[in-house]
Design a protein around this motif. Structure first.
Motif, PDB file in Angstrom:
ATOM      1  N   GLU A   1      -9.129  -8.599  -0.226  1.00 19.96           N
ATOM      2  CA  GLU A   1      -9.876  -8.326   0.995  1.00 19.96           C
ATOM      3  C   GLU A   1      -8.941  -7.866   2.112  1.00 19.96           C
ATOM      4  O   GLU A   1      -9.260  -6.960   2.867  1.00 19.96           O
ATOM      5  CB  GLU A   1     -10.623  -9.592   1.422  1.00 19.96           C
ATOM      6  CG  GLU A   1     -11.788  -9.316   2.327  1.00 19.96           C
ATOM      7  CD  GLU A   1     -12.701 -10.512   2.437  1.00 19.96           C
ATOM      8  OE1 GLU A   1     -13.182 -10.753   3.548  1.00 19.96           O
ATOM      9  OE2 GLU A   1     -12.926 -11.196   1.426  1.00 19.96           O
TER      10      GLU A   1
ATOM     11  N   TRP B   1      -7.725  -4.194   1.314  1.00 20.97           N
ATOM     12  CA  TRP B   1      -8.789  -3.475   0.617  1.00 20.97           C
ATOM     13  C   TRP B   1      -8.683  -1.965   0.754  1.00 20.97           C
ATOM     14  O   TRP B   1      -8.858  -1.237  -0.217  1.00 20.97           O
ATOM     15  CB  TRP B   1     -10.157  -3.961   1.082  1.00 20.97           C
ATOM     16  CG  TRP B   1     -11.275  -3.244   0.412  1.00 20.97           C
ATOM     17  CD1 TRP B   1     -12.285  -2.573   0.998  1.00 20.97           C
ATOM     18  CD2 TRP B   1     -11.488  -3.099  -0.999  1.00 20.97           C
ATOM     19  NE1 TRP B   1     -13.119  -2.033   0.067  1.00 20.97           N
ATOM     20  CE2 TRP B   1     -12.648  -2.323  -1.175  1.00 20.97           C
ATOM     21  CE3 TRP B   1     -10.808  -3.531  -2.120  1.00 20.97           C
ATOM     22  CZ2 TRP B   1     -13.143  -1.994  -2.420  1.00 20.97           C
ATOM     23  CZ3 TRP B   1     -11.309  -3.191  -3.371  1.00 20.97           C
ATOM     24  CH2 TRP B   1     -12.466  -2.436  -3.502  1.00 20.97           C
ATOM     25  N   ASN B   2      -8.403  -1.448   1.930  1.00 17.23           N
ATOM     26  CA  ASN B   2      -8.343   0.011   2.095  1.00 17.23           C
ATOM     27  C   ASN B   2      -7.268   0.636   1.220  1.00 17.23           C
ATOM     28  O   ASN B   2      -7.478   1.672   0.590  1.00 17.23           O
ATOM     29  CB  ASN B   2      -8.109   0.377   3.561  1.00 17.23           C
ATOM     30  CG  ASN B   2      -9.337   0.141   4.411  1.00 17.23           C
ATOM     31  OD1 ASN B   2     -10.458   0.192   3.915  1.00 17.23           O
ATOM     32  ND2 ASN B   2      -9.126  -0.134   5.678  1.00 17.23           N
TER      33      ASN B   2
ATOM     34  N   LYS C   1      -8.363   0.271  -2.475  1.00 13.96           N
ATOM     35  CA  LYS C   1      -9.463   1.199  -2.772  1.00 13.96           C
ATOM     36  C   LYS C   1      -8.908   2.610  -3.006  1.00 13.96           C
ATOM     37  O   LYS C   1      -9.322   3.301  -3.942  1.00 13.96           O
ATOM     38  CB  LYS C   1     -10.453   1.186  -1.610  1.00 13.96           C
ATOM     39  CG  LYS C   1     -11.706   1.968  -1.864  1.00 13.96           C
ATOM     40  CD  LYS C   1     -12.785   1.704  -0.832  1.00 13.96           C
ATOM     41  CE  LYS C   1     -12.339   1.992   0.555  1.00 13.96           C
ATOM     42  NZ  LYS C   1     -13.426   1.956   1.545  1.00 13.96           N
TER      43      LYS C   1
ATOM     44  N   LEU D   1      -7.282   2.678  -6.419  1.00 19.29           N
ATOM     45  CA  LEU D   1      -8.293   2.720  -7.488  1.00 19.29           C
ATOM     46  C   LEU D   1      -8.838   4.142  -7.658  1.00 19.29           C
ATOM     47  O   LEU D   1      -8.956   4.641  -8.779  1.00 19.29           O
ATOM     48  CB  LEU D   1      -9.451   1.763  -7.174  1.00 19.29           C
ATOM     49  CG  LEU D   1      -9.179   0.274  -7.351  1.00 19.29           C
ATOM     50  CD1 LEU D   1     -10.309  -0.543  -6.747  1.00 19.29           C
ATOM     51  CD2 LEU D   1      -9.002  -0.064  -8.816  1.00 19.29           C
ATOM     52  N   ARG D   2      -9.158   4.800  -6.536  1.00 19.67           N
ATOM     53  CA  ARG D   2      -9.693   6.169  -6.619  1.00 19.67           C
ATOM     54  C   ARG D   2      -8.637   7.140  -7.133  1.00 19.67           C
ATOM     55  O   ARG D   2      -8.958   8.120  -7.812  1.00 19.67           O
ATOM     56  CB  ARG D   2     -10.212   6.612  -5.255  1.00 19.67           C
ATOM     57  CG  ARG D   2     -11.548   5.973  -4.912  1.00 19.67           C
ATOM     58  CD  ARG D   2     -12.282   6.675  -3.789  1.00 19.67           C
ATOM     59  NE  ARG D   2     -11.439   7.167  -2.736  1.00 19.67           N
ATOM     60  CZ  ARG D   2     -11.263   6.582  -1.564  1.00 19.67           C
ATOM     61  NH1 ARG D   2     -11.880   5.467  -1.291  1.00 19.67           N
ATOM     62  NH2 ARG D   2     -10.483   7.108  -0.660  1.00 19.67           N
TER      63      ARG D   2
ATOM     64  N   ASP E   1     -16.424   6.797  -2.927  1.00 18.36           N
ATOM     65  CA  ASP E   1     -16.561   5.789  -1.863  1.00 18.36           C
ATOM     66  C   ASP E   1     -17.849   4.993  -2.037  1.00 18.36           C
ATOM     67  O   ASP E   1     -17.900   3.806  -1.722  1.00 18.36           O
ATOM     68  CB  ASP E   1     -16.568   6.459  -0.484  1.00 18.36           C
ATOM     69  CG  ASP E   1     -15.171   6.817  -0.023  1.00 18.36           C
ATOM     70  OD1 ASP E   1     -14.205   6.192  -0.496  1.00 18.36           O
ATOM     71  OD2 ASP E   1     -15.039   7.720   0.817  1.00 18.36           O
TER      72      ASP E   1
ATOM     73  N   ASP F   1     -19.215   4.129  -4.781  1.00 18.34           N
ATOM     74  CA  ASP F   1     -19.088   3.190  -5.887  1.00 18.34           C
ATOM     75  C   ASP F   1     -18.433   1.878  -5.452  1.00 18.34           C
ATOM     76  O   ASP F   1     -18.729   0.818  -5.995  1.00 18.34           O
ATOM     77  CB  ASP F   1     -18.242   3.795  -7.017  1.00 18.34           C
ATOM     78  CG  ASP F   1     -18.937   4.969  -7.683  1.00 18.34           C
ATOM     79  OD1 ASP F   1     -20.173   4.955  -7.769  1.00 18.34           O
ATOM     80  OD2 ASP F   1     -18.221   5.888  -8.100  1.00 18.34           O
ATOM     81  N   LEU F   2     -17.530   1.960  -4.522  1.00 20.45           N
ATOM     82  CA  LEU F   2     -16.754   0.778  -4.130  1.00 20.45           C
ATOM     83  C   LEU F   2     -17.390   0.119  -2.907  1.00 20.45           C
ATOM     84  O   LEU F   2     -17.688   0.779  -1.929  1.00 20.45           O
ATOM     85  CB  LEU F   2     -15.305   1.184  -3.826  1.00 20.45           C
ATOM     86  CG  LEU F   2     -14.598   1.847  -5.009  1.00 20.45           C
ATOM     87  CD1 LEU F   2     -13.258   2.390  -4.585  1.00 20.45           C
ATOM     88  CD2 LEU F   2     -14.442   0.870  -6.149  1.00 20.45           C
TER      89      LEU F   2
ATOM     90  N   GLN G   1     -18.089  -1.627   0.556  1.00 22.45           N
ATOM     91  CA  GLN G   1     -17.404  -1.383   1.822  1.00 22.45           C
ATOM     92  C   GLN G   1     -17.090  -2.669   2.586  1.00 22.45           C
ATOM     93  O   GLN G   1     -16.022  -2.799   3.137  1.00 22.45           O
ATOM     94  CB  GLN G   1     -18.273  -0.487   2.716  1.00 22.45           C
ATOM     95  CG  GLN G   1     -18.492   0.888   2.141  1.00 22.45           C
ATOM     96  CD  GLN G   1     -17.209   1.669   1.993  1.00 22.45           C
ATOM     97  OE1 GLN G   1     -16.377   1.657   2.876  1.00 22.45           O
ATOM     98  NE2 GLN G   1     -17.028   2.329   0.869  1.00 22.45           N
TER      99      GLN G   1
ATOM    100  N   VAL H   1     -15.618  -7.865  -0.343  1.00 21.02           N
ATOM    101  CA  VAL H   1     -14.944  -7.567  -1.599  1.00 21.02           C
ATOM    102  C   VAL H   1     -15.205  -8.710  -2.568  1.00 21.02           C
ATOM    103  O   VAL H   1     -14.848  -9.848  -2.304  1.00 21.02           O
ATOM    104  CB  VAL H   1     -13.422  -7.404  -1.372  1.00 21.02           C
ATOM    105  CG1 VAL H   1     -12.732  -7.128  -2.666  1.00 21.02           C
ATOM    106  CG2 VAL H   1     -13.162  -6.313  -0.367  1.00 21.02           C
TER     107      VAL H   1
ATOM    108  N   ILE I   1     -16.207  -5.350  -8.287  1.00 19.11           N
ATOM    109  CA  ILE I   1     -15.276  -4.223  -8.369  1.00 19.11           C
ATOM    110  C   ILE I   1     -14.951  -3.914  -9.824  1.00 19.11           C
ATOM    111  O   ILE I   1     -15.003  -2.753 -10.253  1.00 19.11           O
ATOM    112  CB  ILE I   1     -13.984  -4.539  -7.594  1.00 19.11           C
ATOM    113  CG1 ILE I   1     -14.283  -4.681  -6.115  1.00 19.11           C
ATOM    114  CG2 ILE I   1     -12.925  -3.473  -7.832  1.00 19.11           C
ATOM    115  CD1 ILE I   1     -13.144  -5.281  -5.321  1.00 19.11           C
TER     116      ILE I   1
END
Length: 139
Positions: A8, A11-12, A15, A18-19, A27, A29-30, A32, A35, A40
């Motif tokens: 958490e 997270w940014n 994320k 992961l992408r 965006d 899918d994950l 916002q 967490v 996830i």
């Protein structure tokens, strides 16, 4: 297993990693806001077909590198603060030494030449008095 609080907090960054690793994630899918690790992992599994263990290992690695970067930055900031404190302490010590040396020199001069010292102080007082009197005089 990856700690959800670490996820958490970073997270940014996680994320984005992961992408980057699984390009088919978007965006949307994950999640916002909140967490949740299972959510996830489920989303990544559905979109990529990757095994749960591989996803967990990747998340641990990603959150560990983020935590490590934060730890390194905090350590560096602490070192700079410590160095600054030492520099301030050294400067204060040097200033104190110089003031003490000046005081000792003035004391030595007064002891060696009391008449001259008295004359200098009297003259400085007279000049100061004249300057103040002239500045207070009405024009």
């Amino acid at each position: 297993m990856t700690n959800e609080q670490i996820l958490e907090g970073d997270w940014n960054e996680i994320k984005a990693k992961l992408r980057q690793k699984w390009k088919q994630l978007t965006d949307d899918d994950l999640p916002q806001l909140r967490v949740e690790l299972d959510q996830i992992i489920g989303i990544v599994q559905r979109k990529t077909g990757e095994a749960r263990g591989a996803i967990e290992r990747y998340l641990e690695q990603a959150s560990g590198s983020a935590a490590s970067a934060v730890g390194t930055a905090a350590e560096t900031a602490g070192e700079y603060a410590q160095h600054a404190a030492e520099t301030v302490q050294d400067t204060a010590t040097q200033a104190g030494d110089q003031v003490r040396a000046g005081y000792d020199a003035a004391e030595r001069f007064v002891r060696e030449r009391p008449k001259e010292s008295l004359a200098v102080c009297f003259g400085a007082g007279v000049i100061t008095g004249i300057v103040i009197a002239l500045s207070l005089r009405p024009r």
